[in-house]
Design an enzyme around this catalytic site. Structure first.
Site, short mmCIF file in Angstrom:
data_model
loop_
_atom_site.label_atom_id
_atom_site.label_comp_id
_atom_site.label_asym_id
_atom_site.label_seq_id
_atom_site.Cartn_x
_atom_site.Cartn_y
_atom_site.Cartn_z
N GLN A 78 6.99 -4.59 3.97
CA GLN A 78 7.06 -6.05 3.80
C GLN A 78 6.48 -6.51 2.46
O GLN A 78 6.26 -7.70 2.27
CB GLN A 78 6.31 -6.73 4.96
CG GLN A 78 6.85 -6.35 6.33
CD GLN A 78 6.23 -7.12 7.47
OE1 GLN A 78 6.91 -7.54 8.38
NE2 GLN A 78 4.92 -7.32 7.44
N ASN A 109 7.76 -10.64 4.39
CA ASN A 109 6.41 -10.44 4.93
C ASN A 109 6.21 -11.33 6.14
O ASN A 109 5.98 -12.54 6.02
CB ASN A 109 5.37 -10.74 3.85
CG ASN A 109 3.95 -10.44 4.35
OD1 ASN A 109 3.76 -9.75 5.35
ND2 ASN A 109 2.96 -10.95 3.64
N ASP A 130 -2.82 -7.87 18.52
CA ASP A 130 -3.05 -6.69 19.35
C ASP A 130 -3.83 -7.04 20.62
O ASP A 130 -3.50 -6.59 21.72
CB ASP A 130 -3.74 -5.58 18.57
CG ASP A 130 -4.91 -6.06 17.71
OD1 ASP A 130 -5.38 -7.20 17.92
OD2 ASP A 130 -5.35 -5.30 16.83
N ASP A 149 -1.36 1.40 11.44
CA ASP A 149 -1.59 0.63 10.22
C ASP A 149 -1.22 1.47 9.00
O ASP A 149 -1.17 2.70 9.07
CB ASP A 149 -3.06 0.22 10.12
CG ASP A 149 -3.28 -1.22 10.57
OD1 ASP A 149 -2.30 -1.96 10.71
OD2 ASP A 149 -4.45 -1.59 10.78
N HIS A 198 -10.13 4.16 9.11
CA HIS A 198 -9.65 2.87 8.64
C HIS A 198 -10.71 2.25 7.73
O HIS A 198 -11.91 2.50 7.90
CB HIS A 198 -9.39 1.97 9.86
CG HIS A 198 -8.63 0.71 9.59
ND1 HIS A 198 -9.16 -0.36 8.92
CD2 HIS A 198 -7.35 0.35 9.92
CE1 HIS A 198 -8.26 -1.33 8.85
NE2 HIS A 198 -7.16 -0.93 9.44
N ARG A 249 0.85 -1.18 0.00
CA ARG A 249 0.00 0.00 0.00
C ARG A 249 0.89 1.24 0.00
O ARG A 249 0.81 2.07 0.91
CB ARG A 249 -0.93 0.02 1.21
CG ARG A 249 -2.00 -1.08 1.21
CD ARG A 249 -3.02 -0.80 2.31
NE ARG A 249 -4.06 -1.81 2.37
CZ ARG A 249 -4.10 -2.79 3.25
NH1 ARG A 249 -3.14 -2.90 4.16
NH2 ARG A 249 -5.08 -3.67 3.26
N ASP A 257 -3.08 1.46 6.21
CA ASP A 257 -4.29 1.84 5.46
C ASP A 257 -5.21 2.72 6.30
O ASP A 257 -6.42 2.56 6.30
CB ASP A 257 -5.04 0.61 4.96
CG ASP A 257 -5.43 -0.35 6.09
OD1 ASP A 257 -4.90 -0.20 7.20
OD2 ASP A 257 -6.23 -1.26 5.83
#
Length: 673
Positions: free
Chosen positions: A221, A250, A408, A277, A432, A192, A279
């Site tokens: 990654q 990754n 998490d 994150d 998000h 991304r 994104d």
């Protein structure tokens, strides 16, 4: 001077009143209540403040990131998500016992301060009148004593006979012996690059945030590199030596975030790492608020940001999340509602009285939504935006090697057991991509959902044999088999097999497991997606629906049990030969339910994001094999649970240790730019 540093007055800014960076109308109500003007009207209104005269503008206008223009006779309120002060959270978790509201304003206006209780009851607590062509500063000293269960502070501004310009407003506290903390940012990204560079650009536009940032670790990654984005050089130039680009294999979110954690510990300069994150769109002001909250916290505290919907930007995903211990599954915290929209009006009392509250969309401003005034305590916070003190990492280690899913939640539960709480802090947030537009429960991620849920329960569940988890897992696997989602059911069983093999498999397989899963799914019809229905044979049925009624999913418990029995019997019968050559029905994603799919021998089923279609096909032989295997594996998991739990708990510290992660990083290769 950085607004977050200690000032000559001895005050420390905890939270600044801010406006949205891009003046996005979709998010404006998260910052201020009041209409806004545009173009020539705004310029004329601001000029009228300069002249000390009245204006003819009938709306409020934000004229900068820190300032708001209130036209003659108009009223604006900061009883909003980003600009009200979440007093109960500071009361519960920090050493602050008094907050100081500092307002700098010119023109003619009344500034009125309000507070709310945990029940959402509102009280006026202070006010001041300002009438000055020059900027005038007023302060309000406000006790946090009444906020043990909940409540906020906020202010309203009512302009008088001339326009009023709020130049700035801050919520402050006495600095005392609390020093300014430092933070490193950790961004994990996979293919991304544009999203990630957007974040870097936004950080470059926030110099006041960068003043407390030691390093920005971008752990790339993917094979679509962030460094190849044409905007990257300029973004990198704005961030200077703070930017550290790390390219590695990754290893999923847990591997990327653990790398940022480890780099922060190795550098030894930061008090916190803040995980982001790739994104998300971040309200950068939240970084400063998180650091301030962490600095004043009575014990090292994980400070999490809320998640808003990137596509409906006034919609809050969840106000707080917990783990339902007996099921060992995520859910919203008690007395809260998911998908709350701050921009929509609250349902009217008449509508509310005619329907259950759980059936109505959750909507309404902060002022009009009583449950938002209760303090919400959580078990964990997602790593879309989450600040972790280095003291916590030194005590409990890094993430478990889970690749994705549950890393998490597991970390926060582990930290909580060690005495380090997690707080989801209002006013700290990121936008998000919402979960409802993802198929992560049935695609390749189903393996990680299942394995990591079980591992987390083995590590932390207080119930014998995980409470209801094993039973629920068995039922879910059967539902997938009945729905012809054979790849999902098989991945769940593979996950159980890996769990049974012991904790050693987690680091050993983290780099290669995804490729194995993708190759495994290639043999399943339900995992073969196409761009449109036209790429499959025409829908055709041997017999029309009985009495012309299209089958529907079961609507109650009795109907579900009956559907499961009938569906199980059907799975043992031969497949309609026509269904092998032509799908029998088209099932939109919104109707994709095991109870409906179990009634057919084949179906075209669309994806959650509306971009793909798969042809589900019933296979009695595979169904029998899955049912036999799922019964045996779940029985074995239940039988061996006590021993497995002991093994995983004994290995927990080693699995999460920086040393174990460094061996994994070294074995898979990495490069730092």
């Amino acid at each position: 001077m950085n607004d977050q540093s200690i000032e000559p007055s001895g005050l420390r800014v905890l939270q600044r009143v801010v406006m949205p960076v891009d003046r996005d109308l979709d998010v404006l109500k998260l910052y201020v209540e009041g209409e806004i003007a545009r173009g020539a009207e705004a310029v004329a209104a601001e000029a009228s403040v300069e002249a000390g005269a009245g204006g003819d503008v009938g709306q409020a206008e934000d004229v900068g990131r820190r300032s708001v223009l209130v036209p003659v006779g108009q009223r604006v309120s900061f009883a909003t998500y980003f600009n009200a002060f979440p007093a109960s959270y500071w009361r519960r978790w920090t050493s602050v016992d008094e907050v100081i509201l500092r307002v700098r304003l010119r023109g003619q206006a009344n500034v009125i301060v309000y507070r709310s209780s945990a029940k959402g009851h509102i009280q006026r607590v202070a006010s001041v009148r300002i009438d000055s062509e020059e900027a005038q500063e007023e302060t309000f000293r406000l006790s946090l004593q009444p906020f043990i269960d909940g409540g906020w502070y906020w202010m309203d501004i009512l302009a008088g006979e001339t326009n009023a310009l709020l130049e700035r407003a801050d919520w402050c506290a006495e600095a005392g012996q609390v020093r300014q903390g430092r933070v490193s940012l950790g961004i994990t990204t996979f293919n991304r690059p544009s999203f990630c560079v957007d974040q870097l650009v936004a950080l470059g536009w926030a110099p006041e945030v960068l003043e407390v940032v030691d390093a920005i670790y971008v752990v790339d990654q993917g094979n679509e590199r962030v460094s190849d984005d044409p905007r990257f050089p300029r973004a990198a130039e704005s961030l200077g030596s703070r930017l550290k680009l790390i390219e590695q294999a990754n290893l999923g979110g847990s591997g990327g975030f653990s790398r940022a954690m480890d780099e922060t510990l190795r550098a030894g300069t930061s008090d916190y790492v803040l995980l982001l994150d790739d994104d998300v769109v971040t309200e950068t002001e939240g970084i400063l608020r998180a650091v301030a909250f962490g600095d004043y916290a009575r014990t090292p505290t994980i400070v999490g940001g809320h998640m808003f919907n990137l596509f409906v930007r006034s919609q809050l995903h969840a106000y707080g999340e917990i783990i339902q211990r007996y099921r060992w599954w995520w859910e919203e915290a008690p007395s809260t509602r998911r998908e709350h929209d701050f921009a929509l009006p609250a349902p009217s009392p008449i509508v509310t009285s005619q329907a259950k509250s759980s059936q109505l969309p959750s909507a309404g401003s902060l002022r009009k939504t009583s449950w938002l005034h209760r303090r919400v305590d959580v078990d964990y916070n997602g790593w879309w935006m989450c600040l972790i003190p280095t003291d916590v990492m030194r005590k409990v280690g890094l993430s478990m090697p889970m690749f994705i899913k549950w890393d998490d939640a597991e970390y926060c539960v582990r930290a909580g057991n060690a005495g380090f709480p997690t707080v989801s802090l209002p006013g700290m947030a990121a936008w998000h991509v919402p979960w409802q537009d993802k198929d992560d429960g049935i695609d390749w991620q189903a393996y990680f959902h299942e394995r990591n849920r079980i591992v987390t329960a083995l590590l932390h569940s207080p119930y014998d044999r995980g409470g209801n988890l094993v039973k629920e897992s068995f039922i879910i696997s059967v539902k997938h088999a009945l729905a012809m989602q054979y790849s999902t059911a098989e991945l769940m069983l593979t996950a159980i097999e890996d769990v049974l093999s012991g904790p050693e498999h987690m680091h050993a397989g983290i780099a290669a497991k995804l490729a194995e899963i993708r190759a495994f799914r290639a043999d399943f019809a339900d995992a073969q997606n196409r761009a449109s229905h036209e790429e499959f044979p025409q829908v055709r049925r041997r017999k029309p629906p009985k009495r012309g009624r299209t089958p529907k999913p079961p609507s109650d418990r009795v109907a579900m049990l009956a559907t499961a029995v009938v569906g199980s019997i059907k799975q043992l019968r031969p497949v309609d030969t026509d269904a092998r050559s032509n799908p029998q029905i088209v099932v939109p994603h919104i109707d994709r339910h095991w109870g409906l799919l179990s009634k057919f021998d084949s179906a075209l089923v669309s994806s959650a994001d509306g971009t793909k279609v798969a042809w589900y096909q019933r296979d009695p032989k595979r169904y029998k094999a899955i049912m036999k295997r799922t019964a045996l594996l779940h029985a074995k998991l239940s039988r061996e649970w006590p021993e497995l739990s002991d093994r995983y708990r004994a290995a927990m510290d080693e699995l999460a240790s920086p040393e174990a992660w460094r061996r994994t990083f070294d074995s898979t290769g990495s490069q730092q730019g």
